[in-house]
Design a protein around this motif. Structure first.
Motif, PDB file in Angstrom:
ATOM      1  N   GLN A 102      15.038   2.845 -15.361  1.00 23.97           N
ATOM      2  CA  GLN A 102      15.039   4.055 -14.545  1.00 23.97           C
ATOM      3  C   GLN A 102      16.004   3.827 -13.386  1.00 23.97           C
ATOM      4  N   LEU A 103      16.982   4.726 -13.295  1.00 28.45           N
ATOM      5  CA  LEU A 103      18.007   4.641 -12.264  1.00 28.45           C
ATOM      6  C   LEU A 103      17.788   5.734 -11.229  1.00 28.45           C
ATOM      7  N   ILE A 151      17.463   4.453 -22.222  1.00 29.48           N
ATOM      8  CA  ILE A 151      17.096   3.431 -23.201  1.00 29.48           C
ATOM      9  C   ILE A 151      18.392   2.795 -23.696  1.00 29.48           C
ATOM     10  N   VAL A 152      18.475   1.467 -23.549  1.00 27.65           N
ATOM     11  CA  VAL A 152      19.667   0.729 -23.998  1.00 27.65           C
ATOM     12  C   VAL A 152      19.227  -0.420 -24.894  1.00 27.65           C
ATOM     13  N   PRO A 153      20.073  -0.805 -25.873  1.00 28.82           N
ATOM     14  CA  PRO A 153      19.749  -1.974 -26.691  1.00 28.82           C
ATOM     15  C   PRO A 153      19.705  -3.228 -25.820  1.00 28.82           C
ATOM     16  N   ASP A 154      18.790  -4.121 -26.140  1.00 33.25           N
ATOM     17  CA  ASP A 154      18.604  -5.353 -25.375  1.00 33.25           C
ATOM     18  C   ASP A 154      19.873  -6.207 -25.357  1.00 33.25           C
ATOM     19  N   ASP A 155      20.633  -6.177 -26.436  1.00 33.55           N
ATOM     20  CA  ASP A 155      21.846  -6.999 -26.519  1.00 33.55           C
ATOM     21  C   ASP A 155      23.038  -6.367 -25.800  1.00 33.55           C
ATOM     22  N   ALA A 156      22.870  -5.202 -25.207  1.00 34.65           N
ATOM     23  CA  ALA A 156      23.977  -4.506 -24.543  1.00 34.65           C
ATOM     24  C   ALA A 156      24.188  -4.983 -23.110  1.00 34.65           C
ATOM     25  N   GLY A 157      23.451  -5.998 -22.670  1.00 32.50           N
ATOM     26  CA  GLY A 157      23.641  -6.517 -21.321  1.00 32.50           C
ATOM     27  C   GLY A 157      22.876  -5.757 -20.260  1.00 32.50           C
ATOM     28  N   GLY A 158      21.784  -5.119 -20.660  1.00 36.53           N
ATOM     29  CA  GLY A 158      20.978  -4.401 -19.681  1.00 36.53           C
ATOM     30  C   GLY A 158      21.623  -3.104 -19.248  1.00 36.53           C
ATOM     31  N   SER A 159      21.486  -2.810 -17.974  1.00 30.47           N
ATOM     32  CA  SER A 159      21.911  -1.503 -17.474  1.00 30.47           C
ATOM     33  C   SER A 159      23.331  -1.479 -16.916  1.00 30.47           C
ATOM     34  N   GLU A 160      24.030  -2.602 -16.935  1.00 33.12           N
ATOM     35  CA  GLU A 160      25.356  -2.660 -16.307  1.00 33.12           C
ATOM     36  C   GLU A 160      26.335  -1.628 -16.847  1.00 33.12           C
ATOM     37  N   VAL A 181      19.058   0.676  -9.541  1.00 30.27           N
ATOM     38  CA  VAL A 181      18.041   0.483 -10.548  1.00 30.27           C
ATOM     39  C   VAL A 181      16.678   0.538  -9.853  1.00 30.27           C
ATOM     40  N   GLU A 182      15.833   1.449 -10.297  1.00 27.55           N
ATOM     41  CA  GLU A 182      14.490   1.607  -9.749  1.00 27.55           C
ATOM     42  C   GLU A 182      13.500   0.704 -10.473  1.00 27.55           C
ATOM     43  N   SER A 183      13.595   0.668 -11.807  1.00 31.91           N
ATOM     44  CA  SER A 183      12.724  -0.191 -12.605  1.00 31.91           C
ATOM     45  C   SER A 183      13.384  -0.468 -13.941  1.00 31.91           C
ATOM     46  N   GLN A 184      12.929  -1.550 -14.571  1.00 32.27           N
ATOM     47  CA  GLN A 184      13.509  -1.957 -15.840  1.00 32.27           C
ATOM     48  C   GLN A 184      12.459  -2.744 -16.604  1.00 32.27           C
ATOM     49  N   GLY A 185      12.376  -2.495 -17.914  1.00 29.44           N
ATOM     50  CA  GLY A 185      11.411  -3.232 -18.730  1.00 29.44           C
ATOM     51  C   GLY A 185      11.722  -3.111 -20.212  1.00 29.44           C
TER      52      GLY A 185
END
Length: 88
Positions: A7-8, A56-65, A82-86
């Motif tokens: 969540q951004l 929603i991003v793939p885990d292998d995509a380097g997160g939210s960058e 970034v507000e939250s990430q999980g």
């Protein structure tokens, strides 16, 4: 590989920015493999409203960058946090 929900908090440049149009530009700027799960709005102060997209991003995509970089280039965006990430 799993997926990550991020969540951004997207701050517009001014209260005059059309949030519906900004939301559309953000959706169009998403990198490949990312998708927006939904948007919320947060009244900040003095008429300024932040957009809170959940991406929603793939885990292998380097997160939210990649998403943060794409959103930073969108017209009308002042800042992104970034507000939250999980993991999902």
């Amino acid at each position: 590989m799993g997926k990550v929900a991020v969540q951004l908090k997207v701050m517009p440049q001014s209260p005059e920015v059309d949030l519906d149009a900004l939301q559309e530009r953000l959706e169009k700027s998403l990198p490949e493999g990312a998708k927006i799960q939904g948007f919320e709005r947060d009244d900040v102060a003095f008429g300024l409203v932040a957009l809170l997209p959940t991406v929603i991003v793939p885990d292998d995509a380097g997160g939210s960058e990649a998403v943060e970089e794409a959103f930073a280039d969108v017209e009308g965006v002042e800042s992104i946090a970034v507000e939250s990430q999980g993991r999902l």
